[in-house]
Motif scaffolding. Sequence first.
Motif, PDB file in Angstrom:
ATOM      1  N   ALA A 144     -59.398   1.906 -76.248  1.00 21.55           N
ATOM      2  CA  ALA A 144     -58.932   1.976 -77.641  1.00 21.55           C
ATOM      3  C   ALA A 144     -57.863   0.921 -77.899  1.00 21.55           C
ATOM      4  O   ALA A 144     -57.122   0.529 -76.996  1.00 21.55           O
ATOM      5  CB  ALA A 144     -58.360   3.358 -77.932  1.00 21.55           C
ATOM      6  N   GLY A 145     -57.773   0.530 -79.133  1.00 14.54           N
ATOM      7  CA  GLY A 145     -56.667  -0.327 -79.553  1.00 14.54           C
ATOM      8  C   GLY A 145     -55.414   0.526 -79.709  1.00 14.54           C
ATOM      9  O   GLY A 145     -55.499   1.743 -79.887  1.00 14.54           O
ATOM     10  N   SER A 146     -54.274  -0.091 -79.650  1.00 14.44           N
ATOM     11  CA  SER A 146     -53.021   0.665 -79.768  1.00 14.44           C
ATOM     12  C   SER A 146     -52.931   1.450 -81.071  1.00 14.44           C
ATOM     13  O   SER A 146     -52.351   2.530 -81.108  1.00 14.44           O
ATOM     14  CB  SER A 146     -51.817  -0.272 -79.633  1.00 14.44           C
ATOM     15  N   ALA A 147     -53.512   0.921 -82.135  1.00 19.64           N
ATOM     16  CA  ALA A 147     -53.479   1.631 -83.420  1.00 19.64           C
ATOM     17  C   ALA A 147     -54.290   2.917 -83.373  1.00 19.64           C
ATOM     18  O   ALA A 147     -54.044   3.838 -84.153  1.00 19.64           O
ATOM     19  CB  ALA A 147     -54.003   0.729 -84.532  1.00 19.64           C
ATOM     20  N   ASP A 148     -55.255   2.999 -82.463  1.00 21.34           N
ATOM     21  CA  ASP A 148     -56.101   4.195 -82.367  1.00 21.34           C
ATOM     22  C   ASP A 148     -55.536   5.267 -81.446  1.00 21.34           C
ATOM     23  O   ASP A 148     -55.936   6.430 -81.522  1.00 21.34           O
ATOM     24  CB  ASP A 148     -57.502   3.807 -81.885  1.00 21.34           C
ATOM     25  N   VAL A 149     -54.641   4.918 -80.564  1.00 25.12           N
ATOM     26  CA  VAL A 149     -54.109   5.883 -79.595  1.00 25.12           C
ATOM     27  C   VAL A 149     -53.438   7.080 -80.276  1.00 25.12           C
ATOM     28  O   VAL A 149     -53.700   8.226 -79.893  1.00 25.12           O
ATOM     29  CB  VAL A 149     -53.183   5.193 -78.568  1.00 25.12           C
ATOM     30  N   PRO A 150     -52.599   6.883 -81.292  1.00 21.70           N
ATOM     31  CA  PRO A 150     -51.999   8.056 -81.938  1.00 21.70           C
ATOM     32  C   PRO A 150     -53.033   9.011 -82.546  1.00 21.70           C
ATOM     33  O   PRO A 150     -52.816  10.218 -82.570  1.00 21.70           O
ATOM     34  CB  PRO A 150     -51.108   7.453 -83.025  1.00 21.70           C
ATOM     35  N   ARG A 151     -54.169   8.481 -82.998  1.00 16.08           N
ATOM     36  CA  ARG A 151     -55.206   9.344 -83.573  1.00 16.08           C
ATOM     37  C   ARG A 151     -55.909  10.185 -82.515  1.00 16.08           C
ATOM     38  O   ARG A 151     -56.472  11.219 -82.829  1.00 16.08           O
ATOM     39  CB  ARG A 151     -56.228   8.505 -84.336  1.00 16.08           C
ATOM     40  N   MET A 152     -55.893   9.751 -81.279  1.00 13.78           N
ATOM     41  CA  MET A 152     -56.576  10.490 -80.226  1.00 13.78           C
ATOM     42  C   MET A 152     -55.605  11.255 -79.326  1.00 13.78           C
ATOM     43  O   MET A 152     -56.019  12.006 -78.452  1.00 13.78           O
ATOM     44  CB  MET A 152     -57.435   9.533 -79.381  1.00 13.78           C
ATOM     45  N   ALA A 153     -54.311  11.111 -79.552  1.00 14.01           N
ATOM     46  CA  ALA A 153     -53.307  11.630 -78.623  1.00 14.01           C
ATOM     47  C   ALA A 153     -53.317  13.151 -78.484  1.00 14.01           C
ATOM     48  O   ALA A 153     -53.239  13.669 -77.366  1.00 14.01           O
ATOM     49  CB  ALA A 153     -51.918  11.147 -79.027  1.00 14.01           C
ATOM     50  N   THR A 154     -53.397  13.888 -79.579  1.00 13.18           N
ATOM     51  CA  THR A 154     -53.353  15.352 -79.473  1.00 13.18           C
ATOM     52  C   THR A 154     -54.568  15.877 -78.724  1.00 13.18           C
ATOM     53  O   THR A 154     -54.439  16.708 -77.821  1.00 13.18           O
ATOM     54  CB  THR A 154     -53.252  16.005 -80.868  1.00 13.18           C
TER      55      THR A 154
END
Length: 172
Positions: A144-154
């Motif tokens: 994933a790109g860094s911008a996508d990590v917060p969307r998948m974190a939980t």
Amino acid sequence: MTMRPGSAALVLLGLVAGCSSAPPTRVDVIRPTPPPGPGPAPAIEGPAAANVVWALRGGLNVAALLCKDQIITAGYNRMLKVHRSLLDDVYAAEQARYRQQFGSAGIARHDVAMTRLYNGFASVPDRRRFCTAATRILDEVLAAGSADVPRMATRALTTLEPGAMRLVNSAG
């Protein structure tokens, strides 16, 4: 005349029902929905808070130390490099949040919360499942790109350890 088995019971039920004074009560049948089939877990709506991203990094750090698996260790170290800017930002946000919430004791409170989180990951009941999940999550995070990590974190955090959000939410 010969009656089929069970037809006498139906006739008797019909007679008894005809004797009742109240009209029959309508009963709605609610059918349970079947559980979802196998497949990828849905992505979360919106980005996770910095504390969730930082907790995911912490859980993967524990996996790199606990699992004694070179693939996990190498993946974790690569994740730190690939997503360095994101991780620097979420760490700074966490430090600022703790300073705002607890004043001069904020950094020490953050350290206590992170120790509790690390201890929770280090004492997972099923280490094999934890390490297997860490491998898959690192693959996803690295792809994933860094911008996508917060969307998948939980989702990733609760896949790594189902009780992790309880620790994150109790941290402060």
